[in-house]
Write a protein that holds these residues in place. Structure first.
Motif, PDB file in Angstrom:
ATOM      1  N   TYR A 102     -10.203  -8.187  -1.808  1.00  0.00           N
ATOM      2  CA  TYR A 102     -11.670  -7.692  -1.233  1.00  0.00           C
ATOM      3  C   TYR A 102     -12.636  -9.057  -1.374  1.00  0.00           C
ATOM      4  O   TYR A 102     -12.964  -9.412  -2.384  1.00  0.00           O
ATOM      5  CB  TYR A 102     -12.213  -6.877  -2.286  1.00  0.00           C
ATOM      6  CG  TYR A 102     -11.375  -5.340  -2.090  1.00  0.00           C
ATOM      7  CD1 TYR A 102     -10.587  -5.202  -0.988  1.00  0.00           C
ATOM      8  CD2 TYR A 102     -11.615  -4.221  -2.954  1.00  0.00           C
ATOM      9  CE1 TYR A 102      -9.841  -3.825  -1.035  1.00  0.00           C
ATOM     10  CE2 TYR A 102     -11.028  -3.197  -2.888  1.00  0.00           C
ATOM     11  CZ  TYR A 102      -9.985  -3.022  -1.872  1.00  0.00           C
ATOM     12  OH  TYR A 102      -9.349  -1.772  -1.858  1.00  0.00           O
ATOM     13  N   ILE A 126     -11.735  -6.402 -11.861  1.00  0.00           N
ATOM     14  CA  ILE A 126     -10.298  -6.735 -11.931  1.00  0.00           C
ATOM     15  C   ILE A 126      -9.758  -7.133 -13.437  1.00  0.00           C
ATOM     16  O   ILE A 126      -8.840  -6.640 -13.836  1.00  0.00           O
ATOM     17  CB  ILE A 126      -9.889  -7.985 -10.905  1.00  0.00           C
ATOM     18  CG1 ILE A 126     -10.215  -7.674  -9.431  1.00  0.00           C
ATOM     19  CG2 ILE A 126      -8.243  -8.125 -11.099  1.00  0.00           C
ATOM     20  CD1 ILE A 126     -10.165  -8.655  -8.476  1.00  0.00           C
ATOM     21  N   ALA A 134      -8.193  -3.294   5.455  1.00  0.00           N
ATOM     22  CA  ALA A 134      -9.229  -2.169   5.754  1.00  0.00           C
ATOM     23  C   ALA A 134      -9.348  -1.309   4.296  1.00  0.00           C
ATOM     24  O   ALA A 134      -8.697  -1.063   3.618  1.00  0.00           O
ATOM     25  CB  ALA A 134      -8.204  -1.262   6.603  1.00  0.00           C
ATOM     26  N   LYS A 135     -10.958  -1.162   4.366  1.00  0.00           N
ATOM     27  CA  LYS A 135     -11.250  -0.428   3.113  1.00  0.00           C
ATOM     28  C   LYS A 135     -11.833   0.882   3.896  1.00  0.00           C
ATOM     29  O   LYS A 135     -11.714   1.077   5.187  1.00  0.00           O
ATOM     30  CB  LYS A 135     -12.464  -1.271   2.508  1.00  0.00           C
ATOM     31  CG  LYS A 135     -11.962  -2.323   1.681  1.00  0.00           C
ATOM     32  CD  LYS A 135     -13.071  -2.735   0.564  1.00  0.00           C
ATOM     33  CE  LYS A 135     -13.498  -2.061  -0.200  1.00  0.00           C
ATOM     34  NZ  LYS A 135     -14.606  -2.572  -1.144  1.00  0.00           N
ATOM     35  N   LEU A 173      -4.549   0.203  -9.262  1.00  0.00           N
ATOM     36  CA  LEU A 173      -4.704  -0.579  -7.948  1.00  0.00           C
ATOM     37  C   LEU A 173      -5.671  -1.636  -7.794  1.00  0.00           C
ATOM     38  O   LEU A 173      -5.984  -2.291  -6.805  1.00  0.00           O
ATOM     39  CB  LEU A 173      -5.682   0.722  -7.268  1.00  0.00           C
ATOM     40  CG  LEU A 173      -4.986   1.753  -6.618  1.00  0.00           C
ATOM     41  CD1 LEU A 173      -5.810   2.839  -5.988  1.00  0.00           C
ATOM     42  CD2 LEU A 173      -3.956   1.290  -5.456  1.00  0.00           C
ATOM     43  N   GLY A 174      -5.695  -2.377  -9.066  1.00  0.00           N
ATOM     44  CA  GLY A 174      -6.760  -3.352  -9.073  1.00  0.00           C
ATOM     45  C   GLY A 174      -6.261  -4.612  -8.550  1.00  0.00           C
ATOM     46  O   GLY A 174      -7.093  -5.626  -7.911  1.00  0.00           O
ATOM     47  N   ASN A 186       0.728  -1.322  -0.040  1.00  0.00           N
ATOM     48  CA  ASN A 186      -0.059   0.193   0.016  1.00  0.00           C
ATOM     49  C   ASN A 186       0.718   1.353  -0.034  1.00  0.00           C
ATOM     50  O   ASN A 186       0.588   2.179  -0.795  1.00  0.00           O
ATOM     51  CB  ASN A 186      -0.829  -0.116   1.067  1.00  0.00           C
ATOM     52  CG  ASN A 186      -2.086   0.637   1.069  1.00  0.00           C
ATOM     53  OD1 ASN A 186      -2.745   0.706  -0.215  1.00  0.00           O
ATOM     54  ND2 ASN A 186      -2.892   0.871   1.939  1.00  0.00           N
ATOM     55  N   ASN A 200     -15.695  -8.566  -6.741  1.00  0.00           N
ATOM     56  CA  ASN A 200     -15.850  -8.163  -8.117  1.00  0.00           C
ATOM     57  C   ASN A 200     -14.747  -8.332  -9.110  1.00  0.00           C
ATOM     58  O   ASN A 200     -13.769  -7.786  -9.359  1.00  0.00           O
ATOM     59  CB  ASN A 200     -15.963  -6.468  -8.051  1.00  0.00           C
ATOM     60  CG  ASN A 200     -16.506  -5.994  -9.373  1.00  0.00           C
ATOM     61  OD1 ASN A 200     -16.714  -6.753 -10.250  1.00  0.00           O
ATOM     62  ND2 ASN A 200     -17.217  -4.839  -9.130  1.00  0.00           N
ATOM     63  N   LYS A 202      -5.534  -4.689  -5.268  1.00  0.00           N
ATOM     64  CA  LYS A 202      -6.221  -5.057  -4.209  1.00  0.00           C
ATOM     65  C   LYS A 202      -7.504  -5.623  -4.178  1.00  0.00           C
ATOM     66  O   LYS A 202      -8.164  -6.174  -3.296  1.00  0.00           O
ATOM     67  CB  LYS A 202      -6.667  -3.583  -3.742  1.00  0.00           C
ATOM     68  CG  LYS A 202      -5.253  -2.862  -3.101  1.00  0.00           C
ATOM     69  CD  LYS A 202      -5.619  -1.548  -2.479  1.00  0.00           C
ATOM     70  CE  LYS A 202      -4.574  -1.054  -1.750  1.00  0.00           C
ATOM     71  NZ  LYS A 202      -4.889   0.153  -0.931  1.00  0.00           N
TER      72      LYS A 202
END
Lengths: 293, 231
Positions: free
Chosen positions: A244, A264, A153-154, A237-238, A74, A260, A240
């Motif tokens: 998820y 991606i 953490a989102k 940033l895909g 990150n 999702n 990440k």
């Protein structure tokens, strides 16, 4: 072409700046690891915010190798593209500055082959750099901090991924990061073909990445709607997305799931399109380039 | 003469109230006596946490209890977020002090079982628990439901189902409901990947009640629990 590729790889790894990138990234990751080892609980307290008031948990368990690796990746968001630009931005213009580009162009190989060999050679560098990052940020962190579930953490939720469900996500994330970094390498290559010195393409690549990242992250509707979808940084940033994890109506995470996957895949598609665009443009420009230096 | 008549009438009118208070006090004492049979236990089970901002897998947990009020919930594998106040899922903790006033609040019905509603008011002004409402199954002498209001940890509710360990007053299933706050981090900190699923989370964020469901598969009662597990 294969011989050309080998020569280009040799040239990249003959330059001290290549190893400088490895040294910088090692130092940077080591500093983050040390910081989290000493003050990780405070950092975690900030990340958890109001959860501290509602829940009891063992901070030491959350602060494990998987979480440290995620925190490192990150934080490296801006830095790795700089290191990629450092090498890829110099790959054509460096030779133009040294006067070896003309010698190369008079050899019985096509100019397209020269550019493609340089691009694939920079891909080797990017791959090895990411492999090194994976080794020190993931495996060294696991050795130092141990293994446990991963907390992601989102903005408005926290997701917990079980230990046995994490490693494949990192493999996919690093694979994605390779494609994302190759966009930066392709951009640097493009700028390198139009420049006669190394500094210009390196600085320009870094500048473009920073500017586009800022626009991508700014919550301004005008940028979000009309500019963001066309910026390659919006898709970088895909990686990440692999972390998820999906969940059911009871907020219970579903092992092995991704929230999702189409998003991606769309990002991968967009990034590959950018690579093709930048490399094709580089070949076209280099073919027509009047090499005077 | 007039004063004596008023006093007699008052006594007649207050008698049922006083007797009822006496009855519920005895009922609470009986429940407490049942719970007191357990000095310690170790329980294995599963915990399902349902909080809007927390997406977690079902955890295999071990609960440890030791008199008078030591309680610990540990996740067997990985880590778990345990709601604050969950340490009070052992009703023995709430009744152990014995320093409270007991009020009869009538009867209620929980899943077809008629229960006695009892309110406990702690006598200690500085106690964290401000008010506890217990729903007691008079036949089995177990607490089916409890509502607790605290100073520091908000309000929470417990619902308990009994089975194999009713004789010790230990539930097979506990549903712990509690109030939650909003969780929000700046985007500049998380650098979220915008995958277009933000709305789904936004809609769900309206629910401010958290829930932890603990299903216990086995208890080991009065076999001793080492103090180190509570550290």
């Amino acid at each position: 072409m294969w011989k050309l590729f080998q020569i280009e790889v040799y040239k990249i790894f003959r330059k001290p700046r290549t190893y400088l990138a490895f040294a910088i990234i090692t130092g940077f990751i080591f500093l983050i690891q040390l910081g989290l080892l000493v003050n990780g609980k405070e950092f975690l307290g900030f990340m958890l915010g109001t959860v501290n008031d509602m829940m009891e948990f063992n901070a030491k368990d959350i602060l494990n190798g998987y979480w440290v690796c995620f925190a490192i990746l990150n934080l490296l968001l801006i830095h790795v593209p700089i290191l990629v630009a450092l090498v890829a931005g110099d790959i054509v213009s460096g030779e133009a500055a040294m006067g070896t580009l003309r010698l190369m162009a008079i050899k019985p190989v096509s100019r397209a082959a020269i550019i493609l060999a340089k691009f694939f050679a920079s891909a080797v560098y990017v791959f090895l750099l990411l492999l090194w990052i994976a080794f020190i940020s993931l495996f060294v962190s696991l050795l130092v901090f141990g293994s446990n579930n991963l907390m992601v953490a989102k903005v408005d939720d926290l997701r917990i991924i079980e230990t046995g469900d994490i490693l494949w996500r990192y493999c996919c994330a690093f694979g994605f990061a390779f494609i994302a970094m190759m966009v930066v390498a392709a951009l640097a290559l493009l700028l390198s073909t139009v420049s006669k010195n190394s500094i210009g393409p390196i600085v320009a690549t870094v500048g473009i990445v920073i500017l586009c990242t800022l626009i991508s992250e700014m919550e301004i509707p005008l940028y979000q709607k009309y500019i963001r979808p066309y910026l390659f940084t919006s898709y970088m940033l895909g990686w990440k997305g692999f972390f998820y994890i999906n969940y059911n109506e009871d907020n219970e995470t579903i092992r092995g799931s991704i929230e999702n996957l189409p998003a991606i895949l769309k990002s991968i598609g967009a990034l590959l399109a950018y690579i093709v665009l930048f490399v094709t443009a580089s070949v076209m420009i280099f073919k027509r380039k009047d090499i005077l230096s | 003469m007039k004063t004596k008549i008023i006093a007699l009438l008052s006594a007649i009118l207050l008698l049922p109230v006083l007797l009822a208070a006496q009855d519920v006090k005895q009922l609470v004492e009986k429940v407490k006596a049942k719970l007191d049979k357990v000095s310690d236990y170790q329980a294995s089970g599963k915990m399902k946490t349902n909080v809007t901002f927390l997406k977690v897998p079902i955890a295999n947990i071990t609960m440890y209890y030791k008199k008078p009020n030591k309680m610990k919930i540990k996740s067997e594998k990985g880590f778990s977020f345990i709601p604050k106040g969950a340490v009070n899922i052992n009703m023995s903790n709430s009744l152990s002090s014995g320093k409270y006033s007991v009020l009869d609040a009538g009867t209620d019905n929980i899943n077809g079982t008629v229960v006695k509603v009892v309110k406990l008011l702690p006598e200690d002004d500085n106690a964290d628990v401000v008010l506890s409402t217990l729903y007691i199954d008079e036949t089995n002498l177990v607490i089916r439901k409890a509502k607790t209001t605290t100073r520091e940890n908000g309000s929470y509710e417990l619902e308990m189902s009994y089975g194999k360990y009713t004789e010790f007053g230990l539930p097979d299933k506990i549903v712990f409901s509690f109030n939650t706050k909003d969780y929000k981090l700046p985007k500049g900190v998380t650098f979220d990947f915008d995958d277009g699923t933000a709305k789904k989370t936004e809609d769900k964020a309206k629910n401010k009640k958290g829930r932890a469901e603990i299903s216990i598969s086995s208890y080991t009662v009065n076999k001793g629990v080492d103090d180190t597990v509570f550290q």
